[in-house]
Design an enzyme around this catalytic site. Structure first.
Site, short mmCIF file in Angstrom:
data_model
loop_
_atom_site.label_atom_id
_atom_site.label_comp_id
_atom_site.label_asym_id
_atom_site.label_seq_id
_atom_site.Cartn_x
_atom_site.Cartn_y
_atom_site.Cartn_z
N LYS A 186 0.81 -1.22 0.00
CA LYS A 186 0.00 0.00 0.00
C LYS A 186 0.84 1.27 0.00
O LYS A 186 0.45 2.28 -0.59
CB LYS A 186 -0.95 -0.02 1.20
CG LYS A 186 -2.08 -1.03 1.07
CD LYS A 186 -2.99 -1.01 2.27
CE LYS A 186 -4.24 -1.84 2.03
NZ LYS A 186 -3.96 -3.23 1.70
N GLY A 222 -10.18 -7.04 4.50
CA GLY A 222 -10.60 -6.54 5.80
C GLY A 222 -9.70 -6.93 6.94
O GLY A 222 -9.97 -6.62 8.11
N HIS A 233 -16.90 3.90 -0.59
CA HIS A 233 -15.89 3.05 -1.22
C HIS A 233 -16.34 2.80 -2.66
O HIS A 233 -17.29 2.06 -2.91
CB HIS A 233 -15.77 1.73 -0.46
CG HIS A 233 -14.63 0.88 -0.89
ND1 HIS A 233 -13.73 0.33 -0.02
CD2 HIS A 233 -14.23 0.46 -2.11
CE1 HIS A 233 -12.83 -0.37 -0.67
NE2 HIS A 233 -13.12 -0.31 -1.95
N GLU A 291 -9.28 1.34 -6.50
CA GLU A 291 -10.27 1.67 -5.47
C GLU A 291 -10.04 3.08 -4.92
O GLU A 291 -8.90 3.51 -4.75
CB GLU A 291 -10.22 0.64 -4.35
CG GLU A 291 -10.37 -0.79 -4.89
CD GLU A 291 -10.71 -1.80 -3.81
OE1 GLU A 291 -10.79 -1.42 -2.64
OE2 GLU A 291 -10.87 -2.99 -4.16
N ARG A 340 -6.03 -8.42 -9.25
CA ARG A 340 -6.66 -9.73 -9.45
C ARG A 340 -8.14 -9.55 -9.78
O ARG A 340 -8.66 -8.43 -9.80
CB ARG A 340 -6.55 -10.57 -8.18
CG ARG A 340 -7.14 -9.86 -6.95
CD ARG A 340 -7.32 -10.77 -5.77
NE ARG A 340 -7.65 -10.05 -4.56
CZ ARG A 340 -8.86 -9.60 -4.23
NH1 ARG A 340 -9.86 -9.78 -5.07
NH2 ARG A 340 -9.07 -8.97 -3.09
N VAL A 351 -14.21 -10.43 -6.10
CA VAL A 351 -15.42 -11.19 -5.78
C VAL A 351 -16.61 -10.59 -6.52
O VAL A 351 -17.44 -11.30 -7.09
CB VAL A 351 -15.68 -11.18 -4.26
CG1 VAL A 351 -17.03 -11.83 -3.94
CG2 VAL A 351 -14.56 -11.91 -3.52
N ARG A 365 -23.49 -11.07 -0.71
CA ARG A 365 -22.65 -12.20 -0.34
C ARG A 365 -23.36 -12.97 0.78
O ARG A 365 -23.53 -12.47 1.89
CB ARG A 365 -21.28 -11.73 0.14
CG ARG A 365 -20.51 -10.92 -0.89
CD ARG A 365 -19.07 -10.71 -0.45
NE ARG A 365 -18.39 -9.74 -1.29
CZ ARG A 365 -17.08 -9.49 -1.24
NH1 ARG A 365 -16.34 -10.14 -0.35
NH2 ARG A 365 -16.53 -8.59 -2.03
#
Length: 461
Positions: free
Chosen positions: A118, A167, A210, A277, A294, A297, A340
């Protein structure tokens, strides 16, 4: 892809099923791996070949790089698809594949290493003019350095692992008395989850949303965006509902986020699917957060509104092909959201649930998509994450998509384990969610109401 090729899918669950299906549609032979806990899992049955990779523990099976590469060599595979999680953003594994002459379906190892850290990712973002969140300029290597950084930034702050994701390795510090405890807890969690205990400190943006941008890039310098997603419905920094596209942002901001994402991808020579993001403030001030190198989800909702098969594009790009479409070919129709479905008990502080699925009925019909790696009779193991399935609904407008989702959640039947279905329904029926007037604080702000309703419904005093 003029010759017959073979790809090993180094993952499990719904994402392994999703990838195997895409590979087979491209006439690529598939090899599935499984741990002893997944011997009869769905992904093992739909693949052309299935091989046991080790014991139930992920460290000894799905995370065992050398065992995976040994199997890949033995089976003479051309590529390895890492899926989501496990080794998907592991720089060392990608490099091992490169050195072994096996294609890694993802970006080059140097790119994974660069953007997976990061601190380095923020540096690169600043170099191309993206706004970044105020924070420590380097990693904080001690409690003292952490305190010094916080003194410069001011409370509240976010303490996060440089190699973090999902998370994990995150703590929110609102009072100076929390610094020492949270620093140690965060460092230990980061070391355990990512084998890297380095931490950074960032300013905490309380009312931020977000927002992420999906990109596609090939090795010929072509980079396009495939729209944006709203991912602010999070519990403990883990997304549970995602939408495509974002409801309450201006077209001016949307265009700016797309341009910034493409510029960043071109700067680093990115290839494959990736996600940039951002955190967006109520006044539409925005900041680069991170880049995921990548498949996500939540790629499903982007596929539903764009009509683009992101997994197939990812595979074809890795095989050396050019993108099959240009930016002008990308358009967006309908609205989509994903829930989810997790194996956990919301009434017991979201305690994970394990055991045998004794009954499973899943919804379907027009505008419904279910991505699932489990069937009735399967057993959920405590060794892996709690994601049971992904339920997506899409329609011409957001309100209809939400209504479809509510009906699907009412219809779904899963017995033998606990799930978060009631909690998801509670969110969808909330007026703030219905109007899109929410941010990352939404769940912390409504959780007490949910718990109160649950108590009333159970008849407890």
């Amino acid at each position: 892809m003029n010759r017959k090729m073979k790809t090993l899918v180094a993952n499990r669950g719904e994402i392994a099923v999703r990838i195997i299906r895409a590979l087979k549609e491209l006439n690529i032979e598939t090899v599935a791996v499984y741990s002893t806990a997944d011997r009869y899992a769905l992904h093992t049955e739909i693949a052309d070949q299935s091989v046991c990779i080790g014991p139930a523990s992920a460290v000894e099976s799905y995370l065992n790089s050398y065992r995976l590469l040994s199997l890949a060599s033995m089976k003479a595979v051309d590529y390895i698809h890492p899926g989501i999680g496990f080794l998907a953003e592991n720089e060392d594994f990608s490099e091992l594949c490169e050195n072994s002459g096996i294609g890694f379906i993802g970006p080059k190892s140097q790119i994974i290493g660069l953007m997976g850290n990061k601190n380095n990712a923020k540096r690169v973002a600043r170099e191309v003019g993206l706004p970044t969140i105020q924070g420590s300029e380097t990693v904080v290597l001690s409690v003292e350095e952490c305190k010094e950084a916080i003194a410069k930034i001011g409370l509240p702050v976010v303490l996060k692992a440089t190699a973090g994701g999902g998370g994990k390795g995150i703590r929110y510090i609102t009072h100076k008395d929390q610094i020492e405890l949270y620093y140690e807890l965060c460092r230990e969690e980061a070391q355990s989850a990512f084998k890297n205990s380095e931490l950074i400190v960032e300013q905490y943006l309380k009312n931020a949303r977000h927002v992420e941008v999906q990109i596609l890039a090939d090795s010929y310098g072509n980079v396009i965006h495939v729209g944006d997603r709203e991912c602010s419905i999070q519990r403990n920094s883990q997304k549970i509902i995602e939408e495509a596209r974002c409801l309450n942002i201006s077209e001016k901001l949307r265009k700016k986020l797309y341009q910034d994402s493409i510029r960043l991808a071109k700067k680093i020579g990115y290839t494959g699917v990736g996600t940039v993001e951002f955190l967006v403030q109520p006044d539409e001030t925005y900041y680069f957060l991170e880049m995921n190198t990548r498949l996500q989800v939540e790629h499903t909702v982007t596929e539903l509104v764009s009509g683009i098969d992101l997994v197939k594009e990812q595979i074809k790009v890795a095989c050396g092909e050019k993108l099959s479409l240009a930016q002008d070919d990308v358009s967006f129709q309908n609205f989509a959201l994903e829930c989810r479905i997790l194996a956990e008990n919301p009434n017991r502080s979201f305690e994970p649930s394990f055991g045998k699925i004794t009954q499973m009925h899943l919804p379907g019909g027009n505008g419904v998509r279910v991505d699932c790696g489990y069937r009735c009779g399967d057993t959920l193991s405590p060794y892996y994450d709690s994601l049971l399935l992904k339920l997506c609904c899409y329609a011409a407008d957001r309100s209809l998509a939400i209504k479809k989702m509510q009906l699907c959640l009412d219809e779904i039947r899963i017995e033998g384990i606990d799930t978060n279905i009631d909690f998801l329904l509670f969110i969808l029926k909330n007026e703030r969610f219905a109007t899109g007037q929410y941010d990352k604080n939404f769940i912390p702000e409504i959780i007490d109401d949910f718990e109160h309703c649950s108590v009333l419904e159970s008849g407890e005093s």
